[in-house]
Design a protein around this motif. Sequence first.
Motif, mmCIF file in Angstrom:
data_model
loop_
_atom_site.group_PDB
_atom_site.id
_atom_site.type_symbol
_atom_site.label_atom_id
_atom_site.label_comp_id
_atom_site.label_asym_id
_atom_site.label_seq_id
_atom_site.Cartn_x
_atom_site.Cartn_y
_atom_site.Cartn_z
ATOM 1 N N MET A 1 2.062 0.535 9.022
ATOM 2 C CA MET A 1 2.804 1.594 9.700
ATOM 3 C C MET A 1 4.011 2.267 10.459
ATOM 4 O O MET A 1 5.253 1.274 10.147
ATOM 5 C CB MET A 1 1.922 1.285 10.740
ATOM 6 C CG MET A 1 2.156 3.391 11.387
ATOM 7 S SD MET A 1 1.014 3.673 11.295
ATOM 8 C CE MET A 1 1.034 5.125 12.314
ATOM 9 N N THR A 2 4.973 3.322 10.221
ATOM 10 C CA THR A 2 6.082 3.604 10.252
ATOM 11 C C THR A 2 6.635 3.441 11.926
ATOM 12 O O THR A 2 5.638 4.685 12.192
ATOM 13 C CB THR A 2 7.078 4.797 9.128
ATOM 14 O OG1 THR A 2 7.898 4.566 9.451
ATOM 15 C CG2 THR A 2 6.015 5.184 9.177
ATOM 16 N N ALA A 3 7.294 3.914 12.129
ATOM 17 C CA ALA A 3 8.073 4.098 13.976
ATOM 18 C C ALA A 3 8.941 6.093 13.454
ATOM 19 O O ALA A 3 8.440 6.734 14.034
ATOM 20 C CB ALA A 3 8.878 3.940 14.950
ATOM 21 N N THR B 1 5.229 -2.967 -2.861
ATOM 22 C CA THR B 1 4.366 -3.927 -2.659
ATOM 23 C C THR B 1 3.960 -3.776 -1.156
ATOM 24 O O THR B 1 3.205 -3.803 -0.761
ATOM 25 C CB THR B 1 4.150 -4.740 -3.756
ATOM 26 O OG1 THR B 1 5.279 -5.944 -2.842
ATOM 27 C CG2 THR B 1 3.861 -4.903 -4.977
ATOM 28 N N ASP B 2 4.414 -3.231 -0.359
ATOM 29 C CA ASP B 2 4.650 -3.731 0.795
ATOM 30 C C ASP B 2 4.379 -2.945 1.769
ATOM 31 O O ASP B 2 5.024 -1.638 1.691
ATOM 32 C CB ASP B 2 6.007 -4.527 1.588
ATOM 33 C CG ASP B 2 5.826 -4.555 3.557
ATOM 34 O OD1 ASP B 2 5.012 -4.593 3.741
ATOM 35 O OD2 ASP B 2 6.652 -5.485 3.554
ATOM 36 N N ALA C 1 6.225 0.928 1.977
ATOM 37 C CA ALA C 1 5.585 1.933 1.751
ATOM 38 C C ALA C 1 5.578 3.040 2.997
ATOM 39 O O ALA C 1 6.219 4.461 2.012
ATOM 40 C CB ALA C 1 4.530 1.923 1.072
ATOM 41 N N ALA C 2 5.067 2.882 3.905
ATOM 42 C CA ALA C 2 5.066 4.041 4.889
ATOM 43 C C ALA C 2 6.305 4.499 5.029
ATOM 44 O O ALA C 2 6.888 5.897 5.809
ATOM 45 C CB ALA C 2 4.220 3.492 5.575
#
Length: 90
Positions: free
Chosen positions: A1-3, A58-59, A63-64
């Motif tokens: 998840m990204t902020a 791969t993480d 990726a997000a």
Amino acid sequence: MTALQVRRVQFEFDGDVPFAWQPENPAFSAMTNMISFLAIGFEKYIVQAFRALMPSITDPAVAAEADAFLRQEAQHARVHRLHVRALIRA
């Protein structure tokens, strides 16, 4: 998840944009117009580079973040293209 929040840039360029759209500071107009022309190619390169890189990430968190960054850059490129088209019409 990204902020990172991908925000839709809300500039409208329906009409023509005068080349010196900041008459009190024409050098600022010229500089930012130049940036718009340059940014189109630069952002296109960034998007292509990230798309080529995405399959090797791969993480899921990375990726997000990369996907959100790509979508944000696509928004920027869209607005730069609209700005340049308006300048050309003028």
